[in-house]
Design a protein around this motif. Sequence first.
Motif, PDB file in Angstrom:
ATOM      1  N   THR A  82     100.343  37.073  70.511  1.00 32.44           N
ATOM      2  CA  THR A  82     100.982  38.327  70.890  1.00 32.44           C
ATOM      3  C   THR A  82     102.407  38.056  71.344  1.00 32.44           C
ATOM      4  OG1 THR A  82     100.303  38.002  73.151  1.00 32.44           O
ATOM      5  CG2 THR A  82      98.842  39.289  71.775  1.00 32.44           C
ATOM      6  N   ILE A  83     103.165  39.052  71.419  1.00 33.88           N
ATOM      7  CA  ILE A  83     104.410  39.013  72.205  1.00 33.88           C
ATOM      8  C   ILE A  83     105.029  40.393  72.269  1.00 33.88           C
ATOM      9  CG2 ILE A  83     106.849  38.414  72.170  1.00 33.88           C
ATOM     10  CD1 ILE A  83     106.303  35.686  72.214  1.00 33.88           C
ATOM     11  N   GLN A  84     105.498  40.678  73.340  1.00 35.32           N
ATOM     12  CA  GLN A  84     106.462  41.688  73.723  1.00 35.32           C
ATOM     13  C   GLN A  84     106.705  41.403  75.158  1.00 35.32           C
ATOM     14  OE1 GLN A  84     105.571  45.809  73.119  1.00 35.32           O
ATOM     15  NE2 GLN A  84     105.580  45.596  70.933  1.00 35.32           N
ATOM     16  N   SER A  85     107.054  42.378  75.904  1.00 34.41           N
ATOM     17  CA  SER A  85     107.297  41.997  77.263  1.00 34.41           C
ATOM     18  C   SER A  85     107.269  43.166  78.210  1.00 34.41           C
ATOM     19  CB  SER A  85     108.585  41.232  77.313  1.00 34.41           C
ATOM     20  OG  SER A  85     109.517  41.912  77.990  1.00 34.41           O
ATOM     21  N   HIS A  86     107.927  43.066  79.314  1.00 29.60           N
ATOM     22  CA  HIS A  86     107.713  43.963  80.432  1.00 29.60           C
ATOM     23  C   HIS A  86     108.979  44.198  81.226  1.00 29.60           C
ATOM     24  CE1 HIS A  86     105.648  43.600  84.571  1.00 29.60           C
ATOM     25  NE2 HIS A  86     106.743  42.967  84.724  1.00 29.60           N
ATOM     26  N   CYS A  87     108.927  44.514  82.408  1.00 30.86           N
ATOM     27  CA  CYS A  87     110.051  45.149  83.072  1.00 30.86           C
ATOM     28  C   CYS A  87     111.302  44.354  83.392  1.00 30.86           C
ATOM     29  CB  CYS A  87     109.547  45.772  84.353  1.00 30.86           C
ATOM     30  SG  CYS A  87     108.341  44.872  85.261  1.00 30.86           S
ATOM     31  N   LYS A  88     112.405  44.868  83.021  1.00 29.52           N
ATOM     32  CA  LYS A  88     113.789  44.537  83.362  1.00 29.52           C
ATOM     33  C   LYS A  88     114.627  44.328  82.132  1.00 29.52           C
ATOM     34  CE  LYS A  88     114.121  39.852  85.086  1.00 29.52           C
ATOM     35  NZ  LYS A  88     113.987  38.914  85.967  1.00 29.52           N
ATOM     36  N   MET A 107     106.757  40.773  69.286  1.00 29.95           N
ATOM     37  CA  MET A 107     105.690  41.276  68.422  1.00 29.95           C
ATOM     38  C   MET A 107     104.533  41.744  69.297  1.00 29.95           C
ATOM     39  SD  MET A 107     105.618  38.684  65.232  1.00 29.95           S
ATOM     40  CE  MET A 107     105.630  37.206  66.198  1.00 29.95           C
ATOM     41  N   SER A 108     103.924  42.827  68.872  1.00 33.94           N
ATOM     42  CA  SER A 108     102.793  43.303  69.665  1.00 33.94           C
ATOM     43  C   SER A 108     101.495  42.984  68.930  1.00 33.94           C
ATOM     44  CB  SER A 108     102.907  44.803  69.895  1.00 33.94           C
ATOM     45  OG  SER A 108     102.767  45.482  68.685  1.00 33.94           O
ATOM     46  N   SER A 109     100.407  42.967  69.703  1.00 34.99           N
ATOM     47  CA  SER A 109      99.105  42.688  69.119  1.00 34.99           C
ATOM     48  C   SER A 109      98.040  43.358  69.948  1.00 34.99           C
ATOM     49  CB  SER A 109      98.871  41.175  69.126  1.00 34.99           C
ATOM     50  OG  SER A 109      97.511  40.916  68.871  1.00 34.99           O
ATOM     51  N   ASN A 110      96.949  43.712  69.282  1.00 35.63           N
ATOM     52  CA  ASN A 110      95.831  44.271  70.038  1.00 35.63           C
ATOM     53  C   ASN A 110      94.941  43.185  70.622  1.00 35.63           C
ATOM     54  OD1 ASN A 110      96.382  47.010  69.767  1.00 35.63           O
ATOM     55  ND2 ASN A 110      95.630  46.998  67.666  1.00 35.63           N
ATOM     56  N   ALA A 111      95.198  41.933  70.210  1.00 34.54           N
ATOM     57  CA  ALA A 111      94.382  40.835  70.734  1.00 34.54           C
ATOM     58  C   ALA A 111      94.640  40.665  72.224  1.00 34.54           C
ATOM     59  CB  ALA A 111      94.734  39.551  70.006  1.00 34.54           C
ATOM     60  N   VAL A 112      93.579  40.397  72.993  1.00 35.91           N
ATOM     61  CA  VAL A 112      93.763  40.167  74.433  1.00 35.91           C
ATOM     62  C   VAL A 112      94.528  38.853  74.605  1.00 35.91           C
ATOM     63  CG1 VAL A 112      92.607  39.793  76.632  1.00 35.91           C
ATOM     64  CG2 VAL A 112      91.662  41.418  74.990  1.00 35.91           C
ATOM     65  N   TYR A 163      99.426  44.611  73.258  1.00 37.04           N
ATOM     66  CA  TYR A 163     100.029  43.834  74.339  1.00 37.04           C
ATOM     67  C   TYR A 163     101.299  43.164  73.822  1.00 37.04           C
ATOM     68  CZ  TYR A 163      95.284  43.571  76.401  1.00 37.04           C
ATOM     69  OH  TYR A 163      94.046  43.835  76.927  1.00 37.04           O
ATOM     70  N   ILE A 164     102.248  42.969  74.698  1.00 39.93           N
ATOM     71  CA  ILE A 164     103.403  42.136  74.394  1.00 39.93           C
ATOM     72  C   ILE A 164     103.465  41.093  75.509  1.00 39.93           C
ATOM     73  CG2 ILE A 164     105.885  42.051  74.149  1.00 39.93           C
ATOM     74  CD1 ILE A 164     105.739  45.001  73.296  1.00 39.93           C
ATOM     75  N   VAL A 216     102.647  40.634  80.751  1.00 37.62           N
ATOM     76  CA  VAL A 216     102.379  41.376  79.525  1.00 37.62           C
ATOM     77  C   VAL A 216     102.883  42.803  79.703  1.00 37.62           C
ATOM     78  CG1 VAL A 216     100.336  40.084  78.828  1.00 37.62           C
ATOM     79  CG2 VAL A 216     100.055  42.090  80.273  1.00 37.62           C
ATOM     80  N   THR A 217     103.334  43.369  78.610  1.00 41.65           N
ATOM     81  CA  THR A 217     103.564  44.812  78.583  1.00 41.65           C
ATOM     82  C   THR A 217     102.394  45.405  77.830  1.00 41.65           C
ATOM     83  OG1 THR A 217     105.941  44.487  78.564  1.00 41.65           O
ATOM     84  CG2 THR A 217     105.146  46.640  77.873  1.00 41.65           C
TER      85      THR A 217
END
Length: 282
Positions: free
Chosen positions: A30-36, A43-48, A231-232, A240-241
């Motif tokens: 997975t990859i994406q991200s979160h705040c700031k 890249m996003s993924s539905n995998a945990v 998730y990212i 994670v985002t």
Amino acid sequence: MSRKACVCEARFPKGNCINESQFSAHNNPTIQSHCKPRHQHLMSSNAVPQFAEENWYTKAVDYWSTVDPTVNGMLGGFESVCPVECAASLDLIHEFVNDQRGADNVVKKEARVDKTYACDCGAGIGRVTKEFLLRVPFAKVDLVEQTPKFVEQAKHEYLKEEMEAGKIGNLYCMGLQEFTPDSGKYDLIWCQWVLGHLTDDDLVSFLKRCKDGLRPNGVIGIKENNASKGYIVDEEDSSVTRSDDLYKQIFKKAGFKILKEKKQHGLPAGLFAVKMYILTPE
Ligand SMILES: C[S@@+](CC[C@H](N)C(=O)[O-])C[C@H]1O[C@@H](n2cnc3c(N)ncnc32)[C@H](O)[C@@H]1O
């Protein structure tokens, strides 16, 4: 995942760059991200995500220990969004903490939530406490923050006046994954730009513990970045985002229902969507 699936979203409030090749090197699904605010190819993924790494939480402490203990540091360089961001939180909570009155000024509906005690989770230096919670105004606020230098800054500088005025209760220097609120203490437990640091399991457990920390009619407030789907993961700071759907699954699993949800407007273009939720135990 194909290159086409790669999206560029800006992290708010956090800044980092992970490109696709770095992503592959980490061999993370997975990859994406979160705040700031930071731009990155994600890249996003539905995998945990692989939360279970031993150093998931210590990497976050290491990351945040390098960040300036300032409003700009809390907002990843987007200090200027602070007023519009806090105004939206004040607007969101208004109907819960204030009586609703008719044209004749007669109370039509009493406030659901008292303004006695709030808890600011993932408080950083206390920006949300100062600019939102104490403006509601809650009479007293506790802070929970795991990076020691932010707690020190809150205590000795940023919230000094509020401390002297008796508006700050406890400053808990610990991770939310370990924090258990005192039973029946808070009217509002507010979590902003921090829940991406908790694994799914720890987030469900934390929310369940928060349930017991609420006063009668108390609510949980959550304000987090939303991925467009799945998730990212940000490997640098162990966050994670999550998508709106994933958050809603977690709220349900923890035994909460949503009283109100709203998108944050007025942020610079290119950032993740930011969503606010008010939750009550089911
Ligand atoms: C993006 S900043 C947001 C700070 C604050 N909520 C604000 O909006 O100004 C994220 C904060 O979460 C804290 N944090 C990260 N992981 C945490 C955890 N597991 N428990 C508590 N705080 C955490 C960081 O140290 C940092 O202060």
